[in-house]
Design a protein around this motif. Structure first.
Motif, short mmCIF file in Angstrom:
data_model
loop_
_atom_site.label_atom_id
_atom_site.label_comp_id
_atom_site.label_asym_id
_atom_site.label_seq_id
_atom_site.Cartn_x
_atom_site.Cartn_y
_atom_site.Cartn_z
N TYR A 83 50.37 9.27 56.25
CA TYR A 83 50.02 7.89 55.88
C TYR A 83 50.72 7.59 54.56
O TYR A 83 50.44 8.23 53.53
CB TYR A 83 48.50 7.69 55.73
CG TYR A 83 48.17 6.29 55.23
CD1 TYR A 83 47.94 5.25 56.13
CD2 TYR A 83 48.14 6.00 53.87
CE1 TYR A 83 47.67 3.95 55.68
CE2 TYR A 83 47.88 4.70 53.41
CZ TYR A 83 47.64 3.69 54.32
OH TYR A 83 47.39 2.41 53.88
N ALA A 84 51.65 6.67 54.58
CA ALA A 84 52.39 6.29 53.37
C ALA A 84 51.87 4.94 52.88
O ALA A 84 51.85 3.97 53.63
CB ALA A 84 53.89 6.20 53.66
N SER A 143 51.43 3.75 58.02
CA SER A 143 51.67 3.32 56.64
C SER A 143 50.95 2.02 56.36
O SER A 143 50.40 1.38 57.27
CB SER A 143 53.17 3.18 56.35
OG SER A 143 53.61 1.89 56.70
N ALA A 144 51.01 1.61 55.10
CA ALA A 144 50.40 0.34 54.71
C ALA A 144 51.10 -0.83 55.40
O ALA A 144 50.55 -1.93 55.45
CB ALA A 144 50.44 0.18 53.19
N VAL A 161 48.97 -2.51 57.89
CA VAL A 161 47.82 -3.26 57.39
C VAL A 161 48.34 -4.42 56.53
O VAL A 161 47.63 -4.95 55.69
CB VAL A 161 46.81 -2.38 56.61
CG1 VAL A 161 46.13 -1.42 57.55
CG2 VAL A 161 47.48 -1.63 55.47
N ASP A 162 49.60 -4.77 56.75
CA ASP A 162 50.23 -5.75 55.87
C ASP A 162 51.23 -6.60 56.66
O ASP A 162 50.86 -7.52 57.38
CB ASP A 162 50.88 -5.00 54.69
CG ASP A 162 51.45 -5.90 53.62
OD1 ASP A 162 51.60 -7.10 53.88
OD2 ASP A 162 51.79 -5.41 52.53
N GLN A 163 52.53 -6.25 56.57
CA GLN A 163 53.57 -7.19 57.00
C GLN A 163 54.28 -6.79 58.28
O GLN A 163 55.33 -7.35 58.60
CB GLN A 163 54.60 -7.36 55.87
CG GLN A 163 55.66 -6.27 55.74
CD GLN A 163 55.16 -4.96 55.15
OE1 GLN A 163 53.99 -4.80 54.87
NE2 GLN A 163 56.06 -4.00 54.99
N CYS A 213 51.06 8.29 48.31
CA CYS A 213 50.78 7.02 47.61
C CYS A 213 49.91 6.12 48.46
O CYS A 213 50.17 4.91 48.55
CB CYS A 213 52.06 6.25 47.29
SG CYS A 213 53.33 7.11 46.42
N GLY A 214 48.89 6.65 49.07
CA GLY A 214 48.07 5.79 49.93
C GLY A 214 46.59 6.08 49.75
O GLY A 214 46.20 7.20 49.44
#
Ligand SMILES: Nc1nc2c(c(=O)[nH]1)N[C@H]1C(S)=C(S)[C@@H](COP(=O)(O)OP(=O)(O)OC[C@H]3O[C@@H](n4cnc5c(=O)[nH]c(N)nc54)[C@H](O)[C@@H]3O)O[C@H]1N2
Ligand SMILES: Nc1nc2c(c(=O)[nH]1)N[C@H]1C(S)=C(S)[C@@H](COP(=O)(O)OP(=O)(O)OC[C@H]3O[C@@H](n4cnc5c(=O)[nH]c(N)nc54)[C@H](O)[C@@H]3O)O[C@H]1N2
Ligand code: SF4
Ligand SMILES: [Mo]
Length: 716
Positions: free
Chosen positions: A102-103, A131-132, A135-137, A391-392
């Motif tokens: 998970y980044a 990764s994020a 949950v984002d773009q 970094c998560g």
């Protein structure tokens, strides 16, 4: 006293900062760098707190290994030996997919992570990459992948020249902009109005950005695709289509016309909560503007129709002739990296593999973070048994984090590359920290690809540190997962990485001899880039180099098979029938959305005293009418309940929010056992993602839904 000129690595705005310190490296002040070619002295409270982050005694500087349930500080060799001893057998027995990654978001703000993370992930070779992004773009990557052939070809609003800016689901005065690198958005928005332009904001909340705009329309959460389709419908119906310079580069206009036909302003108005004649007027003004840009962000991507909405943003830009022209939505041309569009022409594909439990298609190399718990909990071949977080902080930032918490606890082995012992890394067996942001070089490889002006800036480390660079850590991990043990010849591995980059950039590696690590790779990329720059040029320009305003890039930027903008890609239009069905659905009940605060940065900067001072920001905002109806009082406690979970949150009654909508910020809930974030724990707040439903996803991309979650709210 010495002053260093650094680029702030905390958000997408890339502000230049002046960091002043004494001979003991004690920082006395941080201010905006007035000479920065892009930010011109702008700074926000987070940038001003970089010194406090640097000095935070809770920030980790030594590896931690969990022994008998307690973290102990160990040397670096011991930490890597532990990882080798425990991770390697898992890979040998259960295969690579048994190890998930998970980044998180800061990995994109960290040049070592961005450049060497890929090396590690490729070497690990797991399908379980999360990764994020999901949950984002992710919806925006998907729409760009199909529209332009390149998931990284994301048009940004040319804010410095536009005469009409339509903002949907973004609050750049607080977030400082996203998928739009533009420091000092307040100044840039003011300038639009000063030159006679207009700003329109579509947002269920009257945000700071809405306050600074000419118009604000409080939309019903999750209905942007309907609104945008009605605008497209109006563009066709009122013959406002103006392809202009784009005419020969577009296919699919007639398909879009047909698809838009049922979405009349009258049909969508009751669903979106904006009157039909207002939708028509907005569309006419947008089409008539000398130049216009439509821009959508988190509110439009983290919702059930995220990809369709993201697609329609650019359809509207294209149909009104505003795609790829000055003042419209334009493609940046970065100095380094793979310039967008340089990819080979080929059909963008998704679903090259699927998630094991729920069968979600891979999109842009991602499996939805919302299904990570399924993959950990569900036995069988391919079950996730180990996790590397980079970094998560998924324990706070992904939907149904209550469930994920439980799943994390059941993993056989967890490594966290993280600078705090927090809600996620407390589940780790080994934590590997990285240097302070001021003790590593910085280069915004990702954000210059999204910048409203072409600029470039290199920041050398301000301070020395004995914490190894994260690129070295990632190379050691690469060595472990390729069976070469925990003590590789780092220099040799790095030479190999540099040789690969040199080849892809068409640059002779001998030219950068003497450099190592991220600096060498950036030098190679600059040399391979379009501006004939070297790292030495950037080192000689501590305030950055301005490469000028954005320029038209079509057709070079396109890498679709047809070489054209494919305005009606089948993979996206496949979701239109589901949207059409929405017109017949009546939804009652409250919908939850998120919000950001200028002093927060997702979940991880609440350990800086200056950023959490001044009262509890983690409240549920409720409209006065709803408060009366539900018996909620300002300052009282509410129970917020959804299919996924329930939380108790203090109530804030405000008419800023649309009736029927409640808002809770994410990134809080720091009162869990076993963390080492003293300030954050004292300002814990509540984790809103306990309520976020992990089964609600954008149907096409699998992105999480954080906006428009059905909830019940009652006095606690
Ligand atoms: N409800 C709701 N949830 C959301 C959102 C929302 O709007 N609403 N937004 C979503 C979005 S857009 C995003 S991007 C995600 C973010 O989700 P994540 O990326 O998972 O979370 P962050 O809070 O950014 O956590 C970053 C982690 O990186 C660590 N870190 C910081 N700097 C460094 C460093 O230099 N090196 C290392 N190794 N670690 C570092 C921090 O300590 C922290 O643990 O959250 C998402 N979650
Ligand atoms: N201060 C601060 N800055 C940040 C961050 C942070 O946590 N704090 N996080 C960073 C990250 S990782 C990201 S991705 C960016 C995000 O950058 P933005 O997208 O600008 O961030 P938000 O402030 O969440 O703005 C989203 C807006 O969408 C609105 N909204 C919610 N639902 C809907 C909907 O259905 N339709 C429409 N039209 N609007 C809706 C919300 O009310 C909110 O005002 O910010 C970055 N910058
Ligand atoms: S706006 Fe972003 S880049 Fe600028 S100072 Fe604040 S956190 Fe740093
Ligand atoms: Mo984000």
């Amino acid at each position: 006293m010495t002053t260093a000129h650094v680029t702030c690595p905390l958000c997408e705005a890339t502000c230049g900062l002046d960091v002043t310190f004494d001979e003991k490296q004690l920082i006395s002040r941080i201010t905006g760098d007035k000479e920065d070619v892009f930010s011109g002295g702008y700074i926000c409270p987070k940038g001003a707190s970089l010194g406090a982050l640097h000095a935070d005694p809770d920030r980790l500087t030594k590896p931690l290994v969990k022994r008998d349930g307690q973290f102990v500080e160990v040397g670096w060799d011991e930490a890597f030996a532990e990882i080798d001893a425990r991770l390697t057998p898992i890979i040998e027995q259960h295969g690579r997919d048994a190890v998930a990654v998970y980044a998180g978001n800061p990995s994109v703000h960290n040049i070592a992570q961005t450049l060497y993370g890929r090396v590690f992930y490729k070497a690990l070779g797991t399908k379980n990459f999360y990764s994020a992004t999901s949950v984002d773009q992710l919806p925006k990557h998907m729409s760009s992948g199909f529209l332009f052939g390149d998931p990284l070809a994301i048009p940004v609003p040319d804010v410095d020249r536009t005469q009409y800016l339509l903002i949907l689901g973004a609050n750049p005065l607080v977030s400082n902009g996203s998928l739009m690198t533009a420091p000092d958005m307040r100044g840039r928005l003011k300038a639009i109005r000063k030159r006679g332009g207009k700003i329109v904001v579509i947002d269920p909340r009257r945000t700071r950005t809405a306050d600074a705009a000419d118009e604000h329309h409080p939309i019903v959460p999750g209905t942007d695709a309907l609104l945008l389709f009605a605008m497209v419908n109006t563009v066709f119906g009122e013959e406002l289509v103006k392809l202009g310079h784009l005419a020969e580069h577009l296919v699919g206009v007639d398909e879009v016309r047909e698809l838009a036909a049922p979405f009349t302003p009258e049909a969508v108005a009751p669903k979106v909560g904006i009157a039909a004649d207002e939708i028509r007027r907005m569309t006419r003004e947008l089409a008539a503007a000398e130049s216009a840009a439509v821009y959508g962000r988190i509110g439009t991507t983290t919702q059930s129709f995220g990809t369709v909405a993201s697609w329609l943003v650019d359809v509207l830009n294209a149909l009104t002739g505003n795609l790829d022209r000055a003042g419209g939505a334009m493609f940046p041309f970065p100095a380094a990296g793979r310039p967008v569009g340089s990819a080979k022409k080929r059909q963008f594909r998704v679903g090259r593999y699927h998630s094991r439990v729920r069968g979600y298609p891979e999109v842009y190399g991602e499996i939805p973070a919302a299904t990570l718990a399924d993959e950990i909990e569900t036995p069988g071949e391919g079950q996730v048994r180990a996790l590397v977080t980079v970094c998560g902080n998924p324990a706070l930032s992904t939907p149904n984090s209550g469930r994920l918490e439980g799943a994390l606890a059941q993993l056989e082995f967890v490594v966290s590359l993280d600078v705090y012992l927090n809600e996620t890394s407390r589940h780790a067996d080994v934590i590997l920290p990285g240097p302070s942001p001021l003790a590593r070089p910085h280069f915004d490889l990702a954000f210059y690809q999204l910048s409203v002006r072409n600029v470039v800036n290199w920041t050398p480390p301000t301070f020395e540190t004995d914490v190894p660079g994260e690129w070295e850590t990632l190379l050691r991990l690469t060595s472990i997962v390729t069976g070469q043990g925990p003590n590789p010849d780092i220099a040799a591995l790095d030479d190999f990485v540099a040789a690969t980059v040199a080849k892809s950039q068409g640059v002779d590696p001998a030219l950068v001899a003497g450099r190592t690590g991220p600096a060498r790779l950036v030098d190679l990329m600059l040399r391979g880039g379009p501006y004939d720059l070297t790292l030495a040029d950037l080192e000689a320009a501590p305030h950055g180099i301005d490469l000028g305003p954005l320029t038209p890039r079509i057709p070079d930027v396109l890498s679709t098979e047809s070489g054209k903008v494919e305005l009606a890609p089948a993979a996206i239009t496949a979701d239109v029938p589901r949207l059409l069905a929405e017109l017949d659905v009546t939804r009652d009940g409250l919908l939850m959305i998120g919000r950001r605060h200028v002093s927060s940065n997702n979940s991880w900067m609440h350990n800086v005293e200056a950023l959490v001072r001044g009262g509890n920001r983690c409240t549920v905002q409720v409209h006065p009418d709803d408060a009366t109806r539900l018996g909620l009082t300002d300052g009282g406690l509410a129970l917020v309940n959804s299919r996924a979970g329930k939380i108790e949150v203090p109530v804030e009654v405000t008419d800023e929010i649309r009736p029927g909508v409640v808002s809770i910020p994410h990134g809080w809930g720091h009162d869990l056992d076993g963390t080492r974030t003293r300030v954050a724990t004292a300002h814990a707040g509540v984790n809103s993602n306990i309520v976020a439903d992990e089964t609600l996803l954008d149907a096409l991309s699998g992105n999480a839904v954080f906006n428009g979650i059905p909830v019940e709210v009652a006095p606690a």
